[in-house]
Design a protein around this motif. Sequence first.
Motif, short mmCIF file in Angstrom:
data_model
loop_
_atom_site.label_atom_id
_atom_site.label_comp_id
_atom_site.label_asym_id
_atom_site.label_seq_id
_atom_site.Cartn_x
_atom_site.Cartn_y
_atom_site.Cartn_z
N MET A 1 0.83 -1.20 0.00
CA MET A 1 0.00 0.00 0.00
C MET A 1 0.86 1.25 0.00
SD MET A 1 -2.98 1.30 -0.15
CE MET A 1 -4.01 -0.13 0.13
N ASN A 2 1.96 1.25 0.80
CA ASN A 2 2.84 2.41 0.82
C ASN A 2 3.45 2.66 -0.55
OD1 ASN A 2 2.41 2.99 3.49
ND2 ASN A 2 4.12 1.75 4.21
N TYR A 3 3.86 1.58 -1.22
CA TYR A 3 4.45 1.75 -2.56
C TYR A 3 3.39 2.23 -3.55
CZ TYR A 3 6.92 0.90 -6.89
OH TYR A 3 7.51 1.07 -8.12
N LEU A 4 2.15 1.77 -3.40
CA LEU A 4 1.08 2.20 -4.29
C LEU A 4 0.82 3.69 -4.14
CD1 LEU A 4 -1.03 1.33 -6.36
CD2 LEU A 4 -2.60 0.87 -4.46
N ILE A 5 0.84 4.18 -2.89
CA ILE A 5 0.67 5.62 -2.65
C ILE A 5 1.83 6.40 -3.26
CG2 ILE A 5 0.60 7.40 -0.86
CD1 ILE A 5 -0.82 5.34 0.93
N LYS A 6 3.04 5.90 -3.05
CA LYS A 6 4.23 6.54 -3.61
C LYS A 6 4.13 6.61 -5.14
CE LYS A 6 8.25 5.14 -2.09
NZ LYS A 6 9.47 4.32 -1.91
N LEU A 7 3.74 5.50 -5.76
CA LEU A 7 3.64 5.44 -7.21
C LEU A 7 2.55 6.37 -7.73
CD1 LEU A 7 4.96 3.96 -9.57
CD2 LEU A 7 3.16 2.23 -9.40
N THR A 8 1.46 6.48 -6.99
CA THR A 8 0.38 7.39 -7.39
C THR A 8 0.86 8.83 -7.38
OG1 THR A 8 -1.29 5.89 -6.47
CG2 THR A 8 -1.95 8.18 -6.83
N ILE A 9 1.64 9.20 -6.37
CA ILE A 9 2.17 10.57 -6.29
C ILE A 9 3.14 10.82 -7.44
CG2 ILE A 9 3.60 12.14 -4.91
CD1 ILE A 9 2.39 10.81 -2.42
N ILE A 10 3.99 9.84 -7.74
CA ILE A 10 4.95 9.98 -8.84
C ILE A 10 4.22 10.17 -10.17
CG2 ILE A 10 6.70 8.74 -10.20
CD1 ILE A 10 7.62 7.46 -7.55
N VAL A 11 3.18 9.36 -10.42
CA VAL A 11 2.42 9.46 -11.67
C VAL A 11 1.71 10.81 -11.77
CG1 VAL A 11 0.45 8.52 -12.94
CG2 VAL A 11 2.15 6.98 -11.97
N ALA A 12 1.04 11.22 -10.68
CA ALA A 12 0.33 12.50 -10.68
C ALA A 12 1.29 13.66 -10.89
CB ALA A 12 -0.43 12.68 -9.37
N SER A 13 2.46 13.61 -10.27
CA SER A 13 3.45 14.67 -10.42
C SER A 13 4.01 14.70 -11.84
CB SER A 13 4.60 14.47 -9.42
OG SER A 13 4.12 14.49 -8.09
N SER A 14 4.14 13.54 -12.46
CA SER A 14 4.63 13.47 -13.84
C SER A 14 3.62 14.08 -14.81
CB SER A 14 4.93 12.02 -14.22
OG SER A 14 5.91 11.47 -13.37
N ILE A 15 2.34 13.83 -14.56
CA ILE A 15 1.29 14.46 -15.38
C ILE A 15 1.31 15.97 -15.19
CG2 ILE A 15 -1.21 14.63 -15.72
CD1 ILE A 15 -1.39 11.66 -14.93
N LEU A 16 1.54 16.41 -13.94
CA LEU A 16 1.64 17.84 -13.67
C LEU A 16 2.78 18.47 -14.48
CD1 LEU A 16 0.79 20.34 -12.01
CD2 LEU A 16 2.40 19.60 -10.24
N LEU A 17 3.89 17.75 -14.60
CA LEU A 17 5.00 18.25 -15.42
C LEU A 17 4.59 18.41 -16.87
CD1 LEU A 17 8.21 16.31 -14.25
CD2 LEU A 17 7.60 18.69 -13.84
N GLY A 18 3.93 17.39 -17.42
CA GLY A 18 3.47 17.49 -18.81
C GLY A 18 2.53 18.67 -19.00
N PHE A 19 1.67 18.92 -18.02
CA PHE A 19 0.76 20.06 -18.08
C PHE A 19 1.53 21.38 -18.06
CE2 PHE A 19 -1.76 23.29 -15.89
CZ PHE A 19 -2.92 23.31 -16.66
N ALA A 20 2.50 21.48 -17.14
CA ALA A 20 3.28 22.71 -17.04
C ALA A 20 4.06 22.99 -18.33
CB ALA A 20 4.25 22.62 -15.86
#
Length: 272
Positions: A1-20
Amino acid sequence: MNYLIKLTIIVASSILLGFAFNIFLLPHEVLTGGVTGIAMIFGLLTPLNTGYWIVILNIPIIILGWMKLGKEFIINSIISVAVTSVSMLYIPIEMITDDALLSAVFGGVLTGVGIGLIIRFYSSTGGFDVVGILLIKKWDIPLGGLIFGLNSIVVVISGFFFAWDLALYTMLSIYITGIVIDRIHTRHVKLNLMVVTSRGEEVRQAFLDNLVRGVTIIDGQGAYSREDKKVLYTVITRYELEVIRHVLKDIDPSAFVSISQSMQVMGNFRRD
């Protein structure tokens, strides 16, 4: 579960980069730094989308990171680079403001938030992030400032290919990104920790079990109560402070704790 949360944050942050990149920076030909910035230049000068260039240019750096930083870090980084690239393919490049300065500022802030979170959760966006992380493992300096220095080369390159005023906007964006990264990625910040407790042995063992730090123990005595105490002193990173809070809450909630920022650490201090 901890890794899933970590991975979710990484994916969301990567999408934020593409948006920026696609909404704030690329429409004004304001670049981000490092390998991604170079990929943006190639994307603007060639028919091939910037997302493809990010993957191509990151291949040798990811191989280096695999050798030096470990399997989990590189797998997370590959996911981050892939998500950023795919998001840039599907997020349209649109100009939401005609002001290049505003775009540089907001693009820099969003890029800094995205990269800072990605690095904090043991990943990277590839490129100079990997190089920077390798260097701070050797020299204890702020990551944002180091990335800013490495990325300055992109400003010079963009000045030759595009207008110099856009190159200066790029410098501003990279500088803001570096500041935001240092606000989020605080591993370089060292803290002096002093704990005065009557349960010295339990606290000592808990520190050794949960930290990779040496601990100095001093015999003490309460001036008013005359009760014997143990004084434990160590230096930790800001990330480890949350671990300390949980340890002391479980073992000795009444312990006296003093925390101050350290200006410099010399000697045998593990920087991993």
